[in-house]
Design a protein around this motif. Structure first.
Motif, mmCIF file in Angstrom:
data_model
loop_
_atom_site.group_PDB
_atom_site.id
_atom_site.type_symbol
_atom_site.label_atom_id
_atom_site.label_comp_id
_atom_site.label_asym_id
_atom_site.label_seq_id
_atom_site.Cartn_x
_atom_site.Cartn_y
_atom_site.Cartn_z
ATOM 1 N N LEU A 288 0.859 -1.181 0.000
ATOM 2 C CA LEU A 288 0.000 0.000 0.000
ATOM 3 C C LEU A 288 0.895 1.231 0.000
ATOM 4 O O LEU A 288 1.872 1.298 0.755
ATOM 5 N N LEU A 289 0.575 2.188 -0.862
ATOM 6 C CA LEU A 289 1.274 3.470 -0.897
ATOM 7 C C LEU A 289 0.319 4.549 -0.436
ATOM 8 O O LEU A 289 -0.776 4.696 -0.990
ATOM 9 N N ASP A 290 0.718 5.299 0.582
ATOM 10 C CA ASP A 290 -0.052 6.450 1.047
ATOM 11 C C ASP A 290 0.376 7.636 0.186
ATOM 12 O O ASP A 290 1.527 8.075 0.255
ATOM 13 N N LEU A 291 -0.531 8.153 -0.624
ATOM 14 C CA LEU A 291 -0.201 9.234 -1.554
ATOM 15 C C LEU A 291 0.098 10.554 -0.846
ATOM 16 O O LEU A 291 0.767 11.414 -1.404
ATOM 17 N N GLU A 292 -0.398 10.726 0.368
ATOM 18 C CA GLU A 292 -0.154 11.968 1.095
ATOM 19 C C GLU A 292 1.225 11.997 1.741
ATOM 20 O O GLU A 292 1.863 13.038 1.807
ATOM 21 N N THR A 293 1.699 10.846 2.201
ATOM 22 C CA THR A 293 2.991 10.804 2.896
ATOM 23 C C THR A 293 4.098 10.177 2.048
ATOM 24 O O THR A 293 5.273 10.350 2.346
ATOM 25 N N GLY A 294 3.714 9.403 1.024
ATOM 26 C CA GLY A 294 4.686 8.686 0.209
ATOM 27 C C GLY A 294 5.187 7.410 0.864
ATOM 28 O O GLY A 294 6.083 6.746 0.358
ATOM 29 N N LYS A 295 4.598 7.028 2.001
ATOM 30 C CA LYS A 295 5.048 5.856 2.745
ATOM 31 C C LYS A 295 4.454 4.575 2.139
ATOM 32 O O LYS A 295 3.265 4.496 1.860
ATOM 33 N N LYS A 296 5.334 3.560 1.987
ATOM 34 C CA LYS A 296 4.915 2.249 1.496
ATOM 35 C C LYS A 296 4.838 1.285 2.669
ATOM 36 O O LYS A 296 5.728 1.256 3.519
ATOM 37 N N THR A 297 3.751 0.491 2.697
ATOM 38 C CA THR A 297 3.563 -0.518 3.726
ATOM 39 C C THR A 297 3.294 -1.849 3.047
ATOM 40 O O THR A 297 2.448 -1.926 2.145
ATOM 41 N N ILE A 298 3.999 -2.897 3.451
ATOM 42 C CA ILE A 298 3.736 -4.230 2.927
ATOM 43 C C ILE A 298 2.501 -4.791 3.638
ATOM 44 O O ILE A 298 2.461 -4.866 4.863
ATOM 45 N N LEU A 299 1.489 -5.170 2.873
ATOM 46 C CA LEU A 299 0.261 -5.725 3.425
ATOM 47 C C LEU A 299 0.332 -7.241 3.562
ATOM 48 O O LEU A 299 -0.222 -7.815 4.491
ATOM 49 N N SER A 300 0.990 -7.869 2.596
ATOM 50 C CA SER A 300 1.083 -9.325 2.579
ATOM 51 C C SER A 300 2.349 -9.711 1.822
ATOM 52 O O SER A 300 2.537 -9.293 0.685
ATOM 53 N N GLU A 301 3.201 -10.505 2.461
ATOM 54 C CA GLU A 301 4.438 -10.910 1.811
ATOM 55 C C GLU A 301 4.225 -12.116 0.913
ATOM 56 O O GLU A 301 3.384 -12.975 1.194
ATOM 57 N N ASN A 302 4.987 -12.161 -0.178
ATOM 58 C CA ASN A 302 4.958 -13.322 -1.065
ATOM 59 C C ASN A 302 5.489 -14.534 -0.318
ATOM 60 O O ASN A 302 6.423 -14.414 0.474
ATOM 61 N N PRO A 303 4.926 -15.708 -0.582
ATOM 62 C CA PRO A 303 5.493 -16.912 0.032
ATOM 63 C C PRO A 303 6.863 -17.204 -0.563
ATOM 64 O O PRO A 303 7.144 -16.854 -1.708
#
Length: 101
Positions: free
Chosen positions: A77-92
């Motif tokens: 997920l990319l927050d367009l206001e802050t530019g911060k990326k968060t991993i929601l689910s890692e690939n197996p």
């Protein structure tokens, strides 16, 4: 007949993942090789580039001020206001080498 025009002159290395979000009137796409997500307004020259790690390849959804996309690590997920990326689910872990995406 409608006029044809250049939407955006870009120097992407590997541009993919095009998505139009009608709720905000913007086009989103990725440059996998440069690890960037771009956003451009359909009606003017309002343009943004977001540097994200992990070779983003496909944009799945734009909702409010967030973009959900696929990258080397998994679903992010990319927050367009802050530019911060968060991993929601890692690939197996499939045992594939680092060039697999």
């Amino acid at each position: 007949m409608t006029d044809v025009r250049v939407f955006h002159r870009s120097t992407d290395v590997l541009g993919e993942g095009l998505l139009f979000d009608p709720s905000c009137g913007r086009v989103f796409w990725t440059d996998i090789a440069r690890s960037r997500i771009y956003s451009k307004n359909m009606d003017d020259d309002d343009f943004f580039a977001y540097d994200v790690e992990g070779n983003p390849s496909a944009i799945l959804e734009v909702k409010d001020s967030t973009v959900i996309f696929c990258c080397q690590s998994g679903l992010a997920l990319l927050d367009l206001e802050t530019g911060k990326k968060t991993i929601l689910s890692e690939n197996p872990d499939t045992g594939a080498d680092e060039h697999f995406r």
